[in-house]
Design a protein around this motif. Sequence first.
Motif, PDB file in Angstrom:
ATOM      1  N   ILE A  48       3.788 -11.757  -0.356  1.00 32.90           N
ATOM      2  CA  ILE A  48       3.873 -12.292  -1.890  1.00 32.90           C
ATOM      3  C   ILE A  48       3.401 -11.222  -2.954  1.00 32.90           C
ATOM      4  CG2 ILE A  48       2.271 -13.856  -3.317  1.00 32.90           C
ATOM      5  CD1 ILE A  48       1.158 -15.387  -0.649  1.00 32.90           C
ATOM      6  N   VAL A  49       2.931 -10.350  -2.615  1.00 31.79           N
ATOM      7  CA  VAL A  49       2.536  -9.038  -3.540  1.00 31.79           C
ATOM      8  C   VAL A  49       3.851  -8.334  -3.684  1.00 31.79           C
ATOM      9  CG1 VAL A  49       1.299  -6.999  -3.787  1.00 31.79           C
ATOM     10  CG2 VAL A  49       0.390  -8.896  -2.765  1.00 31.79           C
ATOM     11  N   MET A  50       4.638  -8.053  -2.760  1.00 26.64           N
ATOM     12  CA  MET A  50       5.961  -7.399  -3.036  1.00 26.64           C
ATOM     13  C   MET A  50       6.934  -8.235  -3.479  1.00 26.64           C
ATOM     14  SD  MET A  50       5.474  -4.201  -2.076  1.00 26.64           S
ATOM     15  CE  MET A  50       7.296  -4.129  -2.555  1.00 26.64           C
ATOM     16  N   ASP A  51       6.924  -9.487  -3.103  1.00 23.89           N
ATOM     17  CA  ASP A  51       8.122 -10.482  -3.975  1.00 23.89           C
ATOM     18  C   ASP A  51       7.797 -10.385  -5.449  1.00 23.89           C
ATOM     19  OD1 ASP A  51       9.159 -11.046  -1.653  1.00 23.89           O
ATOM     20  OD2 ASP A  51       8.191 -12.891  -1.502  1.00 23.89           O
ATOM     21  N   ALA A  52       6.417 -10.363  -5.712  1.00 23.86           N
ATOM     22  CA  ALA A  52       6.103 -10.487  -7.316  1.00 23.86           C
ATOM     23  C   ALA A  52       6.455  -9.180  -7.862  1.00 23.86           C
ATOM     24  CB  ALA A  52       4.419 -10.777  -7.424  1.00 23.86           C
ATOM     25  N   ALA A  53       6.176  -7.965  -6.993  1.00 25.57           N
ATOM     26  CA  ALA A  53       6.487  -6.836  -7.588  1.00 25.57           C
ATOM     27  C   ALA A  53       8.091  -6.575  -7.838  1.00 25.57           C
ATOM     28  CB  ALA A  53       5.844  -5.500  -6.736  1.00 25.57           C
ATOM     29  N   CYS A  54       8.625  -7.041  -6.767  1.00 27.76           N
ATOM     30  CA  CYS A  54      10.239  -6.786  -6.833  1.00 27.76           C
ATOM     31  C   CYS A  54      10.829  -7.679  -7.944  1.00 27.76           C
ATOM     32  CB  CYS A  54      10.898  -7.130  -5.525  1.00 27.76           C
ATOM     33  SG  CYS A  54      10.488  -5.931  -4.346  1.00 27.76           S
ATOM     34  N   ASP A  55      10.215  -8.705  -8.180  1.00 26.42           N
ATOM     35  CA  ASP A  55      10.692  -9.654  -9.485  1.00 26.42           C
ATOM     36  C   ASP A  55      10.577  -8.802 -10.654  1.00 26.42           C
ATOM     37  OD1 ASP A  55      11.382 -11.793  -7.666  1.00 26.42           O
ATOM     38  OD2 ASP A  55       9.459 -12.810  -8.075  1.00 26.42           O
ATOM     39  N   ALA A  56       9.482  -7.927 -10.934  1.00 26.04           N
ATOM     40  CA  ALA A  56       9.474  -7.327 -12.118  1.00 26.04           C
ATOM     41  C   ALA A  56       9.996  -6.008 -11.783  1.00 26.04           C
ATOM     42  CB  ALA A  56       7.900  -7.056 -12.105  1.00 26.04           C
ATOM     43  N   GLY A  57      10.934  -5.331 -11.061  1.00 25.63           N
ATOM     44  CA  GLY A  57      11.427  -4.215 -11.079  1.00 25.63           C
ATOM     45  C   GLY A  57      11.084  -3.233 -10.046  1.00 25.63           C
ATOM     46  N   ALA A  58      10.361  -3.633  -9.044  1.00 25.07           N
ATOM     47  CA  ALA A  58       9.915  -2.464  -7.957  1.00 25.07           C
ATOM     48  C   ALA A  58      11.039  -2.670  -6.897  1.00 25.07           C
ATOM     49  CB  ALA A  58       8.553  -2.838  -7.418  1.00 25.07           C
ATOM     50  N   GLY A 112      10.491  -0.959  -3.858  1.00 26.51           N
ATOM     51  CA  GLY A 112       9.755  -0.905  -2.458  1.00 26.51           C
ATOM     52  C   GLY A 112       8.288  -0.687  -2.402  1.00 26.51           C
ATOM     53  N   GLY A 113       7.896  -0.623  -1.192  1.00 28.60           N
ATOM     54  CA  GLY A 113       6.323  -0.397  -1.237  1.00 28.60           C
ATOM     55  C   GLY A 113       5.935   0.128   0.052  1.00 28.60           C
ATOM     56  N   THR A 114       5.099   0.405   0.605  1.00 26.59           N
ATOM     57  CA  THR A 114       4.443   1.033   1.663  1.00 26.59           C
ATOM     58  C   THR A 114       3.044   0.268   1.934  1.00 26.59           C
ATOM     59  OG1 THR A 114       5.297   3.089   1.379  1.00 26.59           O
ATOM     60  CG2 THR A 114       3.550   2.998   3.006  1.00 26.59           C
ATOM     61  N   ILE A 115       2.822  -0.269   3.117  1.00 29.78           N
ATOM     62  CA  ILE A 115       1.519  -1.277   3.434  1.00 29.78           C
ATOM     63  C   ILE A 115       0.852  -0.143   4.214  1.00 29.78           C
ATOM     64  CG2 ILE A 115       0.813  -3.085   4.464  1.00 29.78           C
ATOM     65  CD1 ILE A 115       3.624  -4.391   3.756  1.00 29.78           C
ATOM     66  N   VAL A 116      -0.830  -0.328   3.973  1.00 26.63           N
ATOM     67  CA  VAL A 116      -1.580   0.291   4.860  1.00 26.63           C
ATOM     68  C   VAL A 116      -2.839  -0.643   5.196  1.00 26.63           C
ATOM     69  CG1 VAL A 116      -3.423   2.093   4.963  1.00 26.63           C
ATOM     70  CG2 VAL A 116      -1.201   2.550   3.717  1.00 26.63           C
ATOM     71  N   HIS A 117      -3.168  -0.993   6.560  1.00 26.93           N
ATOM     72  CA  HIS A 117      -4.003  -1.768   6.824  1.00 26.93           C
ATOM     73  C   HIS A 117      -5.549  -0.993   6.736  1.00 26.93           C
ATOM     74  CE1 HIS A 117      -0.963  -4.560   8.193  1.00 26.93           C
ATOM     75  NE2 HIS A 117      -0.604  -3.215   9.082  1.00 26.93           N
ATOM     76  N   ALA A 118      -6.569  -1.691   6.236  1.00 29.42           N
ATOM     77  CA  ALA A 118      -7.855  -1.180   5.987  1.00 29.42           C
ATOM     78  C   ALA A 118      -8.711  -2.342   6.250  1.00 29.42           C
ATOM     79  CB  ALA A 118      -7.835  -0.778   4.483  1.00 29.42           C
ATOM     80  N   LYS A 119     -10.172  -1.756   6.167  1.00 30.24           N
ATOM     81  CA  LYS A 119     -11.199  -2.724   6.310  1.00 30.24           C
ATOM     82  C   LYS A 119     -11.803  -2.741   5.270  1.00 30.24           C
ATOM     83  CE  LYS A 119     -14.916  -1.897   8.380  1.00 30.24           C
ATOM     84  NZ  LYS A 119     -15.907  -1.384   9.525  1.00 30.24           N
ATOM     85  N   ASP A 169      -5.068  -5.559   3.376  1.00 32.31           N
ATOM     86  CA  ASP A 169      -3.814  -4.619   3.112  1.00 32.31           C
ATOM     87  C   ASP A 169      -3.928  -4.073   2.002  1.00 32.31           C
ATOM     88  OD1 ASP A 169      -3.008  -5.383   5.782  1.00 32.31           O
ATOM     89  OD2 ASP A 169      -1.938  -7.240   4.973  1.00 32.31           O
ATOM     90  N   MET A 170      -3.414  -2.519   1.910  1.00 33.43           N
ATOM     91  CA  MET A 170      -3.302  -1.776   0.627  1.00 33.43           C
ATOM     92  C   MET A 170      -1.797  -1.542   0.748  1.00 33.43           C
ATOM     93  SD  MET A 170      -6.343   0.852   1.190  1.00 33.43           S
ATOM     94  CE  MET A 170      -6.574   1.446  -0.566  1.00 33.43           C
ATOM     95  N   VAL A 171      -1.247  -2.228  -0.550  1.00 38.77           N
ATOM     96  CA  VAL A 171       0.199  -1.735  -0.814  1.00 38.77           C
ATOM     97  C   VAL A 171       0.470  -0.685  -1.744  1.00 38.77           C
ATOM     98  CG1 VAL A 171       2.310  -2.980  -1.582  1.00 38.77           C
ATOM     99  CG2 VAL A 171       0.730  -4.354  -0.434  1.00 38.77           C
ATOM    100  N   TYR A 172       1.124   0.292  -1.650  1.00 42.78           N
ATOM    101  CA  TYR A 172       1.411   1.430  -2.248  1.00 42.78           C
ATOM    102  C   TYR A 172       2.822   1.356  -2.862  1.00 42.78           C
ATOM    103  CZ  TYR A 172      -2.580   3.651  -0.389  1.00 42.78           C
ATOM    104  OH  TYR A 172      -3.969   4.126  -0.234  1.00 42.78           O
ATOM    105  N   ILE A 173       3.022   1.458  -4.259  1.00 39.37           N
ATOM    106  CA  ILE A 173       4.192   1.037  -5.013  1.00 39.37           C
ATOM    107  C   ILE A 173       4.471   2.067  -5.965  1.00 39.37           C
ATOM    108  CG2 ILE A 173       5.618  -0.197  -6.269  1.00 39.37           C
ATOM    109  CD1 ILE A 173       3.901  -2.505  -5.293  1.00 39.37           C
TER     110      ILE A 173
END
Length: 230
Positions: free
Chosen positions: A138-148, A150-157, A177-181
């Motif tokens: 959902i996050v990446m779809d929203a980001a791509c809709d605005a021109g991103a 791609g991104g990288t996903i890191v799992h965290a606590k 999940d931490m998404v780096y764009i």
Amino acid sequence: MNGYSMAIAVIRRDLSEEYIHFFRHNGACMVYSTLCEGSARKKLLDMLGLEAKDKQMLSCVVPSSRIGHILRHLRTEMRIDAPNSGIAFFVNLECIGGASALRALCTEDIIMGEEVKKVKESKHSLIIAITEHGHTDIVMDAACDAGATGGTIVHAKGTLGEERAKFFGVSIADEKDMVYIVAPTDRRTAIMNSIMQKAGVKSPARTVMFSLPVEAVAGIRTPEDEDQDI
């Protein structure tokens, strides 16, 4: 020193709970934790009389005005300068994605007038979006809709104080999940606003985000880059 900064500490894994408590006591609301390992080679460790230790990387947002205080107490209280203990550093934030995100990240309830608060400008920005586990699409779809692109996903606590957890309706020590764009700065505000609207703190994704200025980048093509190649 005004604004907010991202504190990053790489410390011995057995000290992680002490450091989480330390950062919460110094203005951080949510502290994000990921497992990692040191890169020092055995020969160097043997020469220094040190042992290889599993590491934990902690990251959180703190008021920049408290950095001096935090640094002093990292040395005197946490003894981070002791051999084989760890390292900590701070990076100024460029933007924070709205007042709700600020309240989720820091204990200081400072309301920002803008949905995305601008601090400083650079050619590219690193957007860090922290979301509930399983909501990265959902996050990446929203980001791509605005021109991103791609991104990288890191799992965290995520670790949150009990009172704040009740306030935000989230569980303690939940998977995050931490998404780096990385994106051109002129698209940053649109990307962050799109994520806030479609996956913000009031949605099931409960995404909070901020951005950091990027000094240089390779691998992202823009029309300006193509013009320079001609």
